[in-house]
Design a protein around this motif. Structure first.
Motif, short mmCIF file in Angstrom:
data_model
loop_
_atom_site.label_atom_id
_atom_site.label_comp_id
_atom_site.label_asym_id
_atom_site.label_seq_id
_atom_site.Cartn_x
_atom_site.Cartn_y
_atom_site.Cartn_z
N ILE A 155 -71.29 -38.43 -28.75
CA ILE A 155 -72.17 -37.30 -27.74
C ILE A 155 -71.98 -37.78 -26.08
N TRP A 156 -71.49 -38.63 -26.18
CA TRP A 156 -70.97 -39.23 -24.96
C TRP A 156 -69.53 -38.14 -24.74
N ARG A 157 -68.89 -37.62 -25.11
CA ARG A 157 -67.90 -36.51 -25.06
C ARG A 157 -67.79 -35.30 -24.61
N ARG A 158 -68.38 -34.84 -25.24
CA ARG A 158 -69.41 -33.74 -25.80
C ARG A 158 -70.00 -33.23 -24.32
N GLU A 159 -70.35 -34.04 -24.06
CA GLU A 159 -71.21 -33.54 -22.33
C GLU A 159 -70.97 -34.30 -21.29
N GLY A 160 -69.38 -34.41 -21.51
CA GLY A 160 -68.53 -34.65 -20.86
C GLY A 160 -68.92 -35.85 -19.58
N LEU A 165 -53.30 -20.80 -40.89
CA LEU A 165 -54.03 -21.48 -39.31
C LEU A 165 -53.45 -22.63 -39.57
N GLY A 166 -53.55 -23.34 -40.29
CA GLY A 166 -53.33 -25.02 -40.08
C GLY A 166 -54.33 -25.81 -40.53
N GLN A 167 -55.63 -25.40 -41.46
CA GLN A 167 -56.06 -26.03 -41.20
C GLN A 167 -56.86 -26.45 -42.55
N HIS A 168 -57.84 -27.26 -42.79
CA HIS A 168 -57.78 -28.21 -44.53
C HIS A 168 -58.45 -27.11 -44.77
N ARG A 169 -58.70 -26.70 -46.44
CA ARG A 169 -59.10 -25.94 -46.69
C ARG A 169 -61.05 -26.71 -47.37
N SER A 170 -61.28 -27.55 -47.07
CA SER A 170 -62.49 -28.47 -46.81
C SER A 170 -63.25 -27.77 -45.32
N THR A 171 -62.28 -27.53 -44.31
CA THR A 171 -62.87 -26.55 -43.40
C THR A 171 -63.56 -25.75 -43.56
N GLN A 172 -63.70 -24.98 -44.40
CA GLN A 172 -63.86 -23.53 -44.90
C GLN A 172 -65.72 -23.52 -45.53
N ARG A 173 -65.82 -25.01 -46.90
CA ARG A 173 -66.42 -24.59 -47.34
C ARG A 173 -68.26 -25.77 -47.17
N LYS A 174 -67.59 -26.45 -46.28
CA LYS A 174 -68.23 -27.16 -45.80
C LYS A 174 -69.17 -26.71 -44.29
N VAL A 175 -70.72 -26.10 -44.60
CA VAL A 175 -71.24 -26.14 -43.64
C VAL A 175 -71.78 -26.91 -42.99
N PRO A 176 -70.74 -27.19 -40.95
CA PRO A 176 -71.36 -27.95 -40.54
C PRO A 176 -72.97 -28.14 -39.81
N CYS A 177 -73.58 -29.29 -40.32
CA CYS A 177 -75.19 -29.00 -39.96
C CYS A 177 -75.23 -30.14 -38.72
N GLY A 178 -76.23 -30.04 -37.41
CA GLY A 178 -76.82 -31.34 -37.04
C GLY A 178 -77.94 -32.38 -37.15
N ALA A 179 -77.72 -33.25 -36.76
CA ALA A 179 -79.06 -33.99 -37.12
C ALA A 179 -80.29 -33.63 -36.85
N ASP A 180 -81.31 -33.75 -36.87
CA ASP A 180 -82.79 -32.94 -36.32
C ASP A 180 -82.84 -33.21 -35.17
N ASP A 181 -82.87 -35.09 -34.61
CA ASP A 181 -82.93 -35.54 -33.58
C ASP A 181 -82.00 -36.12 -32.44
N GLU A 182 -81.33 -34.70 -33.11
CA GLU A 182 -79.86 -33.95 -31.73
C GLU A 182 -79.82 -33.99 -30.48
N GLU A 183 -81.51 -32.98 -30.33
CA GLU A 183 -81.80 -32.81 -29.04
C GLU A 183 -81.91 -33.69 -28.11
#
Length: 188
Positions: free
Chosen positions: A71-76, A13-31
């Motif tokens: 966040i700026w880029r994600r929101e377009g 897949l061309g992915q690094h192995r650490s991407t499979q082990r680390k669960v992404p978690c957003g910050a509590d104040d992200e919204e």
């Protein structure tokens, strides 16, 4: 499940192995942070993410400029291209002032076009268009055009088609736009 190792799947897949082990978690104040960034971007239309970061710091947020940029880029969000003072679409407070046509007969625009004949003598053309349908409503050609000529052309159109909701001009030095606006307000 296929009997394939994680290492081989990641290589295919061309992915690094650490991407499979680390669960992404957003910050509590992200919204809440995203809402504040979007609100500041709407309020200050010409500010970029760096200045918005400074405003967030002033508001009490302890936030990194890299996070604000993500966040700026994600929101377009984007800073619009700088426009000349005459044609800008916003006031200094970031609000939009240019009226967009919604239907035919909503916004008319008029301006002058100048050209020269083969012997070098100039002539002017008054163009009046409907911005919604892009229909040319009138072309008045003469060697000299004054605001009385503009008023006469507009009066004729008002009689034929009825007055539009708004009339736009470039407010240039070639004629007295206030006289035209005052004259066209009488028929509206």
């Amino acid at each position: 499940m296929l009997d394939v190792s994680e290492r081989r799947v990641c290589r295919v897949l061309g992915q690094h192995r650490s991407t499979q082990r680390k669960v992404p978690c957003g910050a509590d104040d992200e919204e809440a942070l995203t809402e504040d960034i979007v609100a500041l971007a709407k309020q200050y239309g010409r500010y970029g993410y760096r200045r918005v970061t400074a405003l967030l710091h002033a508001a009490g947020w302890s936030v990194n400029h890299k996070r604000v940029e993500r966040i700026w880029r994600r929101e377009g969000l984007k800073v619009p291209q700088k426009q000349s003072k005459r044609g800008r679409l916003w006031l200094n407070d970031g609000s939009c002032i240019r009226l967009r046509p919604a239907y035919p007969g909503h916004v008319w625009a008029y301006d002058f076009v100048e050209a020269r004949t083969h012997d070098g003598r100039k002539f002017r053309i008054l163009t009046i268009i409907d911005e919604a349908s892009r229909e040319c409503l009138a072309l008045v050609v003469a060697r000299q055009l004054r605001h009385e000529d503009v008023l006469a052309a507009l009066a004729e159109l008002f009689i034929d088609r009825g007055p539009p909701a708004h009339i736009r001009s470039d407010n240039g030095s070639e004629f007295i736009a206030t006289a035209v606006q005052n004259g066209s307000a009488k028929w509206a």
